[in-house]
Scaffold this motif. Structure first.
Motif, PDB file in Angstrom:
ATOM      1  N   PRO A 119       0.798  -1.221   0.018  1.00 11.39           N
ATOM      2  CA  PRO A 119      -0.196   0.102  -0.021  1.00 11.39           C
ATOM      3  C   PRO A 119       0.696   1.289  -0.062  1.00 11.39           C
ATOM      4  CG  PRO A 119      -0.291  -1.123   2.191  1.00 11.39           C
ATOM      5  CD  PRO A 119       0.430  -2.254   1.262  1.00 11.39           C
ATOM      6  N   ARG A 120       1.895   1.200  -0.037  1.00 11.50           N
ATOM      7  CA  ARG A 120       2.911   2.439  -0.151  1.00 11.50           C
ATOM      8  C   ARG A 120       2.995   2.870  -1.606  1.00 11.50           C
ATOM      9  NH1 ARG A 120       9.467   1.496   0.335  1.00 11.50           N
ATOM     10  NH2 ARG A 120       9.994   0.124  -1.398  1.00 11.50           N
ATOM     11  N   LEU A 151       7.820   5.160   3.034  1.00  7.56           N
ATOM     12  CA  LEU A 151       7.517   4.361   3.769  1.00  7.56           C
ATOM     13  C   LEU A 151       7.854   2.903   3.565  1.00  7.56           C
ATOM     14  CD1 LEU A 151       5.387   3.836   6.524  1.00  7.56           C
ATOM     15  CD2 LEU A 151       3.820   3.375   4.804  1.00  7.56           C
ATOM     16  N   ARG A 152       8.596   2.082   4.511  1.00 11.18           N
ATOM     17  CA  ARG A 152       9.025   0.854   4.443  1.00 11.18           C
ATOM     18  C   ARG A 152       7.744  -0.305   4.084  1.00 11.18           C
ATOM     19  NH1 ARG A 152      14.530   0.550   4.716  1.00 11.18           N
ATOM     20  NH2 ARG A 152      15.617   1.971   5.825  1.00 11.18           N
ATOM     21  N   PRO A 153       7.875  -1.408   3.492  1.00 11.46           N
ATOM     22  CA  PRO A 153       6.690  -2.128   3.266  1.00 11.46           C
ATOM     23  C   PRO A 153       6.408  -2.760   4.531  1.00 11.46           C
ATOM     24  CG  PRO A 153       8.334  -2.421   1.493  1.00 11.46           C
ATOM     25  CD  PRO A 153       9.158  -1.539   2.356  1.00 11.46           C
ATOM     26  N   LEU A 154       5.084  -3.121   4.486  1.00 11.20           N
ATOM     27  CA  LEU A 154       4.351  -4.138   5.424  1.00 11.20           C
ATOM     28  C   LEU A 154       5.125  -5.420   5.484  1.00 11.20           C
ATOM     29  CD1 LEU A 154       0.690  -3.583   4.602  1.00 11.20           C
ATOM     30  CD2 LEU A 154       1.797  -2.778   6.672  1.00 11.20           C
ATOM     31  N   GLN A 155       4.827  -5.838   6.610  1.00  8.21           N
ATOM     32  CA  GLN A 155       5.673  -7.357   7.256  1.00  8.21           C
ATOM     33  C   GLN A 155       4.408  -8.021   7.683  1.00  8.21           C
ATOM     34  OE1 GLN A 155       9.420  -7.496   9.291  1.00  8.21           O
ATOM     35  NE2 GLN A 155      10.062  -5.489   8.325  1.00  8.21           N
ATOM     36  N   GLU A 156       4.483  -9.288   8.005  1.00  4.03           N
ATOM     37  CA  GLU A 156       3.521 -10.296   8.168  1.00  4.03           C
ATOM     38  C   GLU A 156       2.770 -10.049   9.601  1.00  4.03           C
ATOM     39  OE1 GLU A 156       1.317 -13.267   6.530  1.00  4.03           O
ATOM     40  OE2 GLU A 156       3.252 -12.424   5.591  1.00  4.03           O
TER      41      GLU A 156
END
Length: 819
Positions: free
Chosen positions: A316-317, A633-638
């Motif tokens: 979503p970034r 923004l850094r990507p999402l993680q689990e």
């Protein structure tokens, strides 16, 4: 994607008192009947398939409420004053204004702007805007030559000596709206002459070039518009010629440029009206599902294509271009009239409410190129290659930084306002997009009615309609039931109905309507969660058509422009790196709905201060979730995610009012299966040199290439260094034992100047000295696969790959792994 219902369905309606109106008066249909044609408004002639709905003439709908205020802000803002700002709209240099079609500027910018600017004037009935529009319309109409060609003459030969038809497609849209508003008798013969030119133009050179070929659906729509007004049979030959030469979207997704897709995926459904083969309608749905199923697994109704959708870039970034938003909305509005599927209007609302408002400043005096579901710094700095485009993509500017969007944004709200109500094939009316407004139209046997609509939708769940008519008129009234609503409630003159209604359907009221009749529609809005499985099980929170985002403090700073037309950046003044705490056993207890206003909406409700509704929630910070060196923004993680931070109260606001936003949230949990968030290295990979358009993060991003010339994933190159000795380096927080390495070389033979290197080796840091590691086997330089080598085990805190580039060539790496 999984949706959790947070509020149980109502078992007993609060409106369940009174006498229900009989089922013969009120019914439910999934789609409108398409056997007939509306008697009063221009719709598809034989042999075209009848329209599911018919767009009312421009001027039939007078918008009110917050959409009216958006239109006024647009007129007073950048769009209304763009002739003062944009060099492409200078009449002295525009080829569109010159009768002979000569000038410095003569491509898409002017008609992009004019088709929205003109409709803005018609919808607002603003005489000044209409007069300015007529000035440009007169110039277009005066530019046609004897052959039928019109507009800038340079475009006639600009694609290797062949014509570029793209900008003229936009100009035709301007003429269509102008005719619907003014009935200017010059328009029909003008368009007829131009389409004769298209009919007679040699097949082999027709619709050549990148933009025209992909976007031929825009040309097709104009041909059908003219055919339905003139019945000239040869126009259907032109339509077939356009379809045959347009990129074949029935084969699948042709192009992943975000605007190309947003406006072109509809082309098969457009041609379905002529072909009458369900394959074409199904192709549009399939193409939509394919793109959204990969890159649209995010809130906001758009998809991650910050110029182009790229393999692996689905977080979503990633951003959605403002041009893409307005084209997507327009496609959905068109598909509603073509196919009658209310899901297209659900999609339109998703973009219009949750993404489009945040694309502009609240005063609509500037916009930015990209809006992301998760976006925490709107600074003017370059975000590439995390974002596909380099340069200024996030900050707000009224000027030429965002050249296409600066002009094309104009159509967003005017086209939306024109589609609030639609005529039906059975001579009724359909409330399609709920908004305060007045609509005046012919119905039934030809009498005219006016319907006044009062609502604060989407912030309110109640819509009130009142009919004004000189005499009773019998006609069907269609009320759209959104896909998120499973318990709509209808009253007619305060009497409740007893009709069941499914989500994504229409309630139809057949009645002899008389002056003063009232309909009250209630669409109960439940809180739901969406789980984005393809984005690490992140969640988003919805209430009806609204998605909610974290209320992040904003600091606005002027960084350029003028006092009247400033360029602005928006920086966070409060923490943003939160995950939400959600009780799966009782999700309703996780959120509290707060309705902030007791009076009328603010003139601009899409700001943190003015949004009339908010949610109270709880969450924890995730300290390891940070931005990178470019403040991206850094990507999402689990999810679920462990966090030792304290629980904090959080406020969520409608996503459209959040210029800084987190709308796809990690889930916080203390469960044994919760994941620790991995902090990014303070420095990441290093290199002796990295080309500014590439990135060292490509070295270990885990995106594996299909070939050495894979252009769909990030890459690292030493370009333009040639024939030199270069290196890349990994540093470790703790000593690690190395036993092997694998490298996948970038090589763009036939396209560029990168080749596999002449030789390479692995070195390790021993104290302050770099020493080669003894290898078992050879250091390979083969293309299209990993070159692996075993190493004598060595322990170190830093490792380098040292490459000797071939004379006269540079080199690059797509992935470098160590063992």
């Amino acid at each position: 994607m999984r949706r959790w219902k947070l509020v149980a369905a109502l078992c007993v309606s609060a409106w369940a008192s009174g006498i229900a109106i009989g089922a013969d008066n009120v019914r439910t249909v999934d789609r409108p009947p398409v056997a007939g044609r509306n008697r009063f408004y221009v719709s598809n002639r034989d042999p075209l398939r009848p329209n599911a709905f018919v767009k009312l003439p421009v001027g039939s709908i007078t918008p009110g409420g917050w959409v009216h205020n958006e239109l006024v802000l647009e007129a007073n803002g950048m769009t209304g004053h763009l002739e003062e700002i944009s060099e492409w709209l200078d009449p002295k240099t525009s080829a569109w204004m010159d009768p002979s079609g000569k000038g410095k500027h003569g491509w898409e910018e002017m008609p992009y702007w004019l088709k929205g600017y003109g409709d803005l004037g018609y919808v607002l009935n603003d005489p000044q805007i209409i007069a300015h529009t007529k000035k440009w319309i007169d110039a277009i109409l005066a530019s046609q030559d004897e052959s039928g060609w019109f507009g800038p003459r340079e475009l006639l030969t600009s694609i290797n000596g062949k014509p570029d038809l793209w900008a003229n497609m936009l100009a035709l849209n301007c003429l269509q709206s102008w005719y619907d508003y003014s009935h200017d008798e010059r328009v029909i013969p003008f368009m007829t002459k131009y389409f004769k030119w298209e009919l007679n133009y040699p097949e082999k050179d027709f619709l050549v070039g990148y933009w025209p070929k992909i976007r031929g659906g825009d040309n097709l729509e104009s041909v059908y518009w003219l055919y339905n007004r003139t019945a000239e049979p040869w126009l259907l030959d032109v339509a077939k010629k356009i379809h045959d030469h347009t990129s074949n979207w029935t084969r699948g997704v042709i192009n992943l440029h975000n605007v190309n897709f947003a406006q072109s995926f509809r082309e098969p459904a457009e041609y379905w009206q002529q072909a009458k083969d369900e394959t074409f309608l199904n192709a549009t749905q399939r193409d939509y599902d394919e793109v959204m199923g990969t890159w649209g697994q995010v809130p906001g109704g758009g998809f991650g294509a910050d110029e182009n959708a790229r393999k692996g870039y689905i977080d979503p970034r990633q951003g959605f271009e403002t041009c893409g938003m307005v084209e997507y909305m327009h496609s959905f509005e068109m598909l509603m009239t073509i196919a009658g599927d209310p899901r297209w209007i659900d999609h339109c609302e998703d973009v219009a409410f949750n993404s489009f408002p945040a694309a502009s400043t609240p005063d609509l005096k500037a916009l930015h190129y990209l809006t992301c579901p998760n976006q925490v710094s709107l600074d003017p700095n370059n975000k590439a290659p995390g974002i596909n485009n380099s340069g200024t993509m996030f900050s707000y500017s009224p000027g030429g930084v965002y050249r296409c969007c600066q002009h094309n944004v104009a159509m967003g709200w005017p086209y939306y306002a024109e589609n609030l109500w639609l005529a039906t094939p059975d001579n009724g009316l359909c409330a399609s997009l709920y908004m305060a407004c007045d609509v005046t139209a012919k119905v039934g046997d030809g009498g005219e009615v006016k319907i006044n609509e009062k609502t604060d939708y989407p912030f309110s769940d109640t819509i009130e309609l009142q009919v004004s008519a000189a005499k009773p008129e019998t006609f069907p009234l269609y009320l759209r039931v959104p896909g998120w609503c499973d318990s709509p409630e209808v009253k007619i003159n305060d009497m409740p109905t007893s009709v069941p209604a499914n989500p994504d359907s229409f309630i139809v009221i057949d009645r002899a309507w008389k002056d003063g009749d009232r309909v009250t529609l209630r669409l109960p809005m439940k809180l739901t969660l969406r789980v984005w499985h393809k984005n690490h099980d992140a969640i988003s929170v919805d209430r009806g058509p609204l998605t909610f985002a974290l209320d992040i403090g904003q600091t606005w700073k002027k960084y350029g422009g003028s006092e009247q037309w400033p360029e602005m950046e928006v920086l966070p003044s409060t923490p943003w790196n939160y995950g939400l705490i959600v009780d799966e056993k009782n999700p309703a207890a996780s959120f509290e709905v707060i309705e902030k206003h007791g009076g009328p909406l603010a003139e601009q409700p899409w700001t943190p201060q003015n949004v009339p509704i908010e949610l109270k929630a709880k969450g924890k910070r995730i300290p390891q979730w940070t931005t990178d060196a470019k403040q991206l923004l850094r990507p999402l993680q689990e999810s679920p995610v462990k966090s030792d931070a304290p629980v904090e109260p959080l406020t969520l606001i409608p996503m459209g009012g959040a210029r800084l936003r987190i709308s796809a949230f990690p889930v916080i949990s203390d469960s044994p299966d919760a994941h620790a968030w991995t902090a990014a290295s303070a420095q990441g990979p290093k290199a002796s040199w990295c080309f500014e358009g590439d990135t060292t993060t490509a070295l270990n991003d885990g995106m594996l290439p299909k070939s050495s010339d894979d252009q769909t994933i990030p890459r690292f190159t030493w370009w333009p260094h040639k024939g030199s000795q270069e290196w890349v380096e990994y540093d470790f927080a703790q000593p690690r034992k190395l036993s092997g390495a694998s490298v996948y070389w970038f090589d763009d033979t036939g396209r560029g100047q990168c080749r596999t290197p002449e030789s390479w080796e692995i070195q390790y840091l021993d104290g302050s000295d770099w020493r080669p590691v003894r290898a078992t086997g050879t250091y390979g330089v083969a293309k299209d696969g990993f070159n692996s080598v075993s190493l004598d085990p060595v322990e170190t805190t830093s490792v380098r790959l040292v490459a000797h580039l071939k004379p006269d060539f540079s080199a690059g790496i797509l992935e470098w792994q160590i063992r």
